[in-house]
Design an enzyme around this catalytic site. Structure first.
Site, PDB file in Angstrom:
ATOM      1  N   ASP A 180     -28.458 -44.354 -17.210  1.00  0.00           N
ATOM      2  CA  ASP A 180     -27.857 -43.966 -15.938  1.00  0.00           C
ATOM      3  C   ASP A 180     -28.957 -43.561 -14.959  1.00  0.00           C
ATOM      4  OD1 ASP A 180     -28.111 -41.758 -17.884  1.00  0.00           O
ATOM      5  OD2 ASP A 180     -27.424 -40.498 -16.239  1.00  0.00           O
ATOM      6  N   ASN A 205     -33.546 -36.638 -19.117  1.00  0.00           N
ATOM      7  CA  ASN A 205     -33.885 -36.095 -20.434  1.00  0.00           C
ATOM      8  C   ASN A 205     -33.994 -37.160 -21.523  1.00  0.00           C
ATOM      9  OD1 ASN A 205     -34.133 -33.428 -19.603  1.00  0.00           O
ATOM     10  ND2 ASN A 205     -31.935 -33.015 -19.869  1.00  0.00           N
ATOM     11  N   PHE A 240     -28.036 -37.442 -29.688  1.00  0.00           N
ATOM     12  CA  PHE A 240     -27.736 -36.884 -28.374  1.00  0.00           C
ATOM     13  C   PHE A 240     -28.883 -37.228 -27.419  1.00  0.00           C
ATOM     14  CE2 PHE A 240     -24.668 -34.644 -30.897  1.00  0.00           C
ATOM     15  CZ  PHE A 240     -23.544 -34.601 -30.067  1.00  0.00           C
ATOM     16  N   HIS A 268     -23.020 -40.411 -18.017  1.00  0.00           N
ATOM     17  CA  HIS A 268     -24.257 -40.375 -18.808  1.00  0.00           C
ATOM     18  C   HIS A 268     -24.258 -41.445 -19.896  1.00  0.00           C
ATOM     19  CE1 HIS A 268     -27.836 -38.114 -18.612  1.00  0.00           C
ATOM     20  NE2 HIS A 268     -27.623 -37.209 -19.542  1.00  0.00           N
ATOM     21  N   ASN A 293     -30.940 -35.879 -25.332  1.00  0.00           N
ATOM     22  CA  ASN A 293     -32.246 -35.209 -25.226  1.00  0.00           C
ATOM     23  C   ASN A 293     -33.222 -35.550 -26.350  1.00  0.00           C
ATOM     24  OD1 ASN A 293     -30.884 -34.067 -23.124  1.00  0.00           O
ATOM     25  ND2 ASN A 293     -31.205 -31.944 -23.764  1.00  0.00           N
ATOM     26  N   TYR A 322     -17.615 -37.883 -25.113  1.00  0.00           N
ATOM     27  CA  TYR A 322     -18.549 -38.358 -24.085  1.00  0.00           C
ATOM     28  C   TYR A 322     -18.395 -39.843 -23.765  1.00  0.00           C
ATOM     29  CZ  TYR A 322     -20.925 -33.976 -25.238  1.00  0.00           C
ATOM     30  OH  TYR A 322     -21.211 -32.638 -25.457  1.00  0.00           O
TER      31      TYR A 322
END
Length: 235
Positions: A91, A112, A64, A19, A66, A14
């Protein structure tokens, strides 16, 4: 102490995604301002340093996106911080790529990471909204934010990160206006002033310079007598 939080997802998979622009922002601050090396703590990666006169803790949650609020809440409790001490870099789909806005409080707009922040620490924290643009349709959002930035984004992304680093001390001091000005100087630098000219007017360096005429010789005084002048008129 100020707590600067970058939102993103951990791991090389990632690292370059849209993100993860929040991670990128705090990484740039850490590298440019002589912060301590990253170390694991509070379910994330932390680095301590100073921005101007302010002591600042940088945090990249590794829960992560969320579950970002879990990591932030743990760090806040340890240092006895309030939501007003927290600034989150994330973001923002509703801003054009390269644009930036600072906001305190308000809703999470479906993000999220912010939703998790609200659940764990409330909504009174500061946010630095980093524009990534919108793919155009809601069903495309998930794939868009989890996709790497395009090669064509490299220039504006670097300018944005430089601006954030330039203004980081102002942000830590609570001056959001000066922070945003520092970003604008990187992302939209002023054009050099050349002055205004009328249509067809030449630039000063091309203007013809006036030519000085050679001095004409002075006339010799007339030494004739009045009678001789009169006689000469009738010759």
């Amino acid at each position: 102490m100020k707590l600067f939080v970058g939102l993103g997802n951990p791991g090389a998979k990632y690292a370059g995604t849209r993100h993860n622009i929040g991670f990128m922002a705090v990484d740039r601050i850490q590298a440019d301002h002589g912060f301590a090396p990253w170390k694991s703590k509070f379910q994330g990666q932390i680095s301590e340093g100073r921005l101007g006169s302010e002591k600042v803790l940088l945090l990249k949650p590794e829960t992560f996106m969320n579950l970002s609020g879990q990591s932030v809440g743990e760090a806040m409790r340890f240092y006895k911080l309030t939501p007003e001490d927290v600034c989150v870099f994330h973001d923002e789909l509703d801003l054009a790529p390269g644009r930036l806005k600072v906001k305190t409080g308000g809703g999470h707009a479906g993000h999220n990471g912010l939703r998790s922040m609200h659940a764990h620490i409330g909504e009174a924290y500061q946010r630095v909204r980093l524009g990534i643009g919108h793919p155009g349709r809601k069903e495309l959002v998930s794939g868009y934010v989890l996709h790497d930035f395009a090669r064509a984004d490299a220039d504006w992304l670097d300018d944005l990160m430089r601006g954030i680093s330039d203004g980081a001390a102002e942000l830590a001091a609570g001056d959001a206006g000066r922070f945003m000005n520092a970003v604008v100087l990187r992302t939209a630098p002023p054009r050099a002033t050349t002055g205004t000219r009328n249509k067809g007017e030449k630039t000063p360096e091309k203007m013809p310079q006036p030519v000085e005429k050679a001095a004409e010789p002075a006339e010799e005084p007339d030494k004739r007598s009045a009678l001789q002048k009169l006689a000469d008129r009738f010759r």
